[in-house]
Design a protein around this motif. Structure first.
Motif, PDB file in Angstrom:
ATOM      1  N   PRO A 168      15.915  14.256  -1.919  1.00 29.48           N
ATOM      2  CA  PRO A 168      15.362  13.279  -2.853  1.00 29.48           C
ATOM      3  C   PRO A 168      14.759  13.906  -4.114  1.00 29.48           C
ATOM      4  CG  PRO A 168      14.753  12.704  -0.616  1.00 29.48           C
ATOM      5  CD  PRO A 168      15.384  14.058  -0.554  1.00 29.48           C
ATOM      6  N   ALA A 169      14.066  15.014  -3.976  1.00 28.58           N
ATOM      7  CA  ALA A 169      13.489  15.668  -5.151  1.00 28.58           C
ATOM      8  C   ALA A 169      14.590  16.180  -6.067  1.00 28.58           C
ATOM      9  CB  ALA A 169      12.578  16.819  -4.719  1.00 28.58           C
ATOM     10  N   PHE A 170      15.619  16.764  -5.475  1.00 27.45           N
ATOM     11  CA  PHE A 170      16.782  17.245  -6.224  1.00 27.45           C
ATOM     12  C   PHE A 170      17.436  16.088  -6.991  1.00 27.45           C
ATOM     13  CE2 PHE A 170      21.394  17.915  -6.350  1.00 27.45           C
ATOM     14  CZ  PHE A 170      21.511  19.184  -6.890  1.00 27.45           C
ATOM     15  N   GLY A 171      17.685  14.976  -6.288  1.00 27.34           N
ATOM     16  CA  GLY A 171      18.335  13.832  -6.918  1.00 27.34           C
ATOM     17  C   GLY A 171      17.476  13.157  -7.959  1.00 27.34           C
ATOM     18  N   SER A 172      16.186  13.098  -7.719  1.00 26.19           N
ATOM     19  CA  SER A 172      15.275  12.472  -8.669  1.00 26.19           C
ATOM     20  C   SER A 172      15.276  13.205  -9.998  1.00 26.19           C
ATOM     21  CB  SER A 172      13.851  12.445  -8.092  1.00 26.19           C
ATOM     22  OG  SER A 172      12.936  11.971  -9.037  1.00 26.19           O
ATOM     23  N   VAL A 173      15.254  14.528  -9.942  1.00 25.16           N
ATOM     24  CA  VAL A 173      15.199  15.337 -11.163  1.00 25.16           C
ATOM     25  C   VAL A 173      16.534  15.320 -11.900  1.00 25.16           C
ATOM     26  CG1 VAL A 173      14.941  17.693 -12.041  1.00 25.16           C
ATOM     27  CG2 VAL A 173      13.364  16.836 -10.303  1.00 25.16           C
ATOM     28  N   LEU A 174      17.636  15.494 -11.160  1.00 21.51           N
ATOM     29  CA  LEU A 174      18.935  15.655 -11.806  1.00 21.51           C
ATOM     30  C   LEU A 174      19.711  14.356 -12.010  1.00 21.51           C
ATOM     31  CD1 LEU A 174      20.291  18.943 -10.193  1.00 21.51           C
ATOM     32  CD2 LEU A 174      19.149  18.626 -12.391  1.00 21.51           C
ATOM     33  N   ILE A 175      19.339  13.291 -11.294  1.00 19.61           N
ATOM     34  CA  ILE A 175      20.084  12.037 -11.435  1.00 19.61           C
ATOM     35  C   ILE A 175      19.229  10.937 -12.059  1.00 19.61           C
ATOM     36  CG2 ILE A 175      21.315  10.198 -10.218  1.00 19.61           C
ATOM     37  CD1 ILE A 175      22.186  12.235  -8.147  1.00 19.61           C
ATOM     38  N   ALA A 188      26.003   7.146 -15.934  1.00 26.24           N
ATOM     39  CA  ALA A 188      27.038   7.466 -14.952  1.00 26.24           C
ATOM     40  C   ALA A 188      27.308   8.968 -14.930  1.00 26.24           C
ATOM     41  CB  ALA A 188      28.329   6.702 -15.270  1.00 26.24           C
ATOM     42  N   GLU A 189      27.261   9.599 -16.095  1.00 21.45           N
ATOM     43  CA  GLU A 189      27.544  11.031 -16.183  1.00 21.45           C
ATOM     44  C   GLU A 189      26.414  11.889 -15.630  1.00 21.45           C
ATOM     45  OE1 GLU A 189      28.900  12.331 -19.966  1.00 21.45           O
ATOM     46  OE2 GLU A 189      30.682  11.068 -19.938  1.00 21.45           O
ATOM     47  N   ALA A 190      25.263  11.287 -15.329  1.00 23.47           N
ATOM     48  CA  ALA A 190      24.139  12.056 -14.797  1.00 23.47           C
ATOM     49  C   ALA A 190      24.441  12.656 -13.435  1.00 23.47           C
ATOM     50  CB  ALA A 190      22.888  11.166 -14.703  1.00 23.47           C
ATOM     51  N   VAL A 191      25.480  12.165 -12.755  1.00 24.18           N
ATOM     52  CA  VAL A 191      25.816  12.690 -11.427  1.00 24.18           C
ATOM     53  C   VAL A 191      26.724  13.914 -11.499  1.00 24.18           C
ATOM     54  CG1 VAL A 191      25.614  10.383 -10.428  1.00 24.18           C
ATOM     55  CG2 VAL A 191      27.855  11.234 -11.107  1.00 24.18           C
ATOM     56  N   LYS A 192      27.242  14.237 -12.687  1.00 21.78           N
ATOM     57  CA  LYS A 192      28.193  15.346 -12.801  1.00 21.78           C
ATOM     58  C   LYS A 192      27.624  16.662 -12.287  1.00 21.78           C
ATOM     59  CE  LYS A 192      31.098  14.018 -16.760  1.00 21.78           C
ATOM     60  NZ  LYS A 192      31.421  14.370 -18.163  1.00 21.78           N
ATOM     61  N   LEU A 193      26.501  17.081 -12.866  1.00 18.80           N
ATOM     62  CA  LEU A 193      25.943  18.390 -12.552  1.00 18.80           C
ATOM     63  C   LEU A 193      25.576  18.553 -11.077  1.00 18.80           C
ATOM     64  CD1 LEU A 193      24.954  21.188 -13.348  1.00 18.80           C
ATOM     65  CD2 LEU A 193      22.781  20.147 -14.066  1.00 18.80           C
ATOM     66  N   PRO A 194      24.802  17.615 -10.488  1.00 20.76           N
ATOM     67  CA  PRO A 194      24.427  17.830  -9.085  1.00 20.76           C
ATOM     68  C   PRO A 194      25.610  17.902  -8.137  1.00 20.76           C
ATOM     69  CG  PRO A 194      23.751  15.642  -9.844  1.00 20.76           C
ATOM     70  CD  PRO A 194      24.146  16.417 -11.051  1.00 20.76           C
TER      71      PRO A 194
END
Length: 416
Positions: A168-175, A188-194
């Motif tokens: 959750p912390a990972f997803g909160s910061v990167l998504i 929508a593109e916010a999911v690319k990097l993670p």
């Protein structure tokens, strides 16, 4: 059918040296439990994110879990055949590479900003996770004495819960945080990097497991031959256990899926999505702590009684969350994770108890029952759209009610 557990005699011989003999293999396998826990929990971040991006209702958003856990139902049988043909270790490598492909598909999904493409990527990703589940769970059970298989599975799944705690912390910061104030395409593109990072990590793990020297274990021939003569469905506690797996996975996933939206309600905590996402770690972190505790407790106390107690506590906490407001409601729903902790491995091991040559078939049936993670969240989404989000949590209460029955009565091994 799903991956075949080893016969008791092959798993239990030389018990005194099992820990030292299989210690390296068990340590290596914990990385897999961590990774698929991490990836599965990212769905809890992806749901509110894509719900906002594509302006979905709750039922439409739950198609994420429907596609993800639906893969268990569709892929478990061919995955079991694949693992039987290739072996546990090669099956794990195939699962990792398939999951990596699914993560990679998030890139074109983000570029096209199409919900259907996201769902397709999730299905491929979940197919890889299914192969990992089918290969790794019975492998862990086989690497040591059968008497402590439940405790061993609970312990390794604690590392699965560690992954769900960190995600959750990972997803909160990167998504979620990256999407604030952006256009729909940028969100929508916010999911690319993670997911590209996860793709790379899974490929590295696949290479590592391809090179590792792990124990090569076989079923005994008489066990395989006997399996064809006995139906697992003749065992009442297996059939009831499959329903237990169905409602447990469904209830746990449904609660996790709606947590961000639940905490965002004004009468609960009124949190924005990126803030609420951090609190999901308490839900999954409780499951991690509970599994370490449960692995020790079930060495002393009957597993069915522990399961019944945890189910009763989980049901009570959800009812408290529904009927109260503010911090009481918030912490009640988060505390459910602590009591979810031992349910999956305990139901799994109780359902397979005394199946003898039908154990392989029973394991496959239980793997198919994980499809509850697809069905129950979708049903709760329909309820949330019709009667309100908080009220929809009555569905997990019913799930825990059944698990209470199974722990105290339904898990008693006897033939129908």
């Amino acid at each position: 059918m799903a991956a075949t557990p080893l016969s008791q005699s092959s798993a239990t011989h030389n018990t005194s040296g099992a820990n030292g003999r299989y210690g390296f293999a068990l340590t290596s396998l914990t990385s897999l439990f961590f990774m698929w826990g991490f990836i599965t929990c990212l769905n809890d971040i992806l749901i509110p994110h894509l719900k906002a991006v594509f302006e979905l209702n709750y039922a439409q958003a739950m198609l994420i879990q429907f596609c993800f856990f639906g893969a268990y139902f569709l892929v478990s049988v061919p995955a079991g055949a694949l693992v039987r043909r290739l072996g546990y270790q090669k099956g794990i490598v195939v699962g990792l590479l398939t999951a990596a492909l699914g993560c990679g598909l998030f890139y074109p999904a983000a570029v096209s900003a199409t919900y259907g493409v996201f769902l397709g990527a999730l299905f491929v990703l979940a197919s890889g996770i299914t192969v990992l589940q089918v290969a790794a769970n019975p492998y862990v059970a086989a690497l040591g004495p059968v008497q402590t298989a439940s405790s061993r599975l609970t312990l390794t799944q604690a590392f699965n819960a560690l992954g769900t705690t960190v995600a959750p912390a990972f997803g909160s910061v990167l998504i979620l945080s990256a999407a604030v104030g952006a256009s729909a395409e940028a969100e929508a593109e916010a999911v690319k990097l993670p997911y590209l990072l996860l793709c790379g990590m899974l490929i590295v793990l696949a290479v590592v497991f391809a090179l590792l020297k792990l124990p090569h274990l076989h079923e005994q021939e008489d066990h395989v031959q006997g399996a064809a003569k006995v139906s697992a469905l003749s065992h009442r506690h297996l059939v009831l256990g499959a329903l237990g797996i169905f409602v447990y996975v469904g209830g746990e996933v449904a609660i996790g899926s709606f947590l961000v939206n639940f905490l965002g309600q004004p009468h609960v905590a009124g949190m924005v999505e990126s803030e609420a996402a951090h609190y999901i770690a308490f839900y999954w972190g409780g499951a991690m702590v509970g599994r370490f505790i449960g692995a020790a407790v079930m060495q002393k106390i009957d597993a069915g009684k522990v399961l019944g107690f945890n189910a009763a506590m989980a049901a009570i906490l959800v009812l408290v969350a529904i009927s109260t407001e503010g911090m009481v409601s918030m912490w009640a729903i988060l505390a459910v994770g602590l009591f979810n902790s031992i349910m999956f491995p305990t139901i799994f091991s109780l359902a397979l108890k005394n199946l003898g040559p039908a154990t392989a078939q029973g394991s496959g049936i239980l793997c198919l029952a994980i499809v509850g993670g697809a069905v129950v969240p979708l049903l709760q989404g329909l309820l949330a759209d019709s009667i309100g989000l908080s009220s929809s949590f009555i569905l997990p209460v019913l799930c825990y009610g059944y698990i209470l029955f199974y722990g105290l009565r339904g898990s008693k091994a006897q033939e129908a």
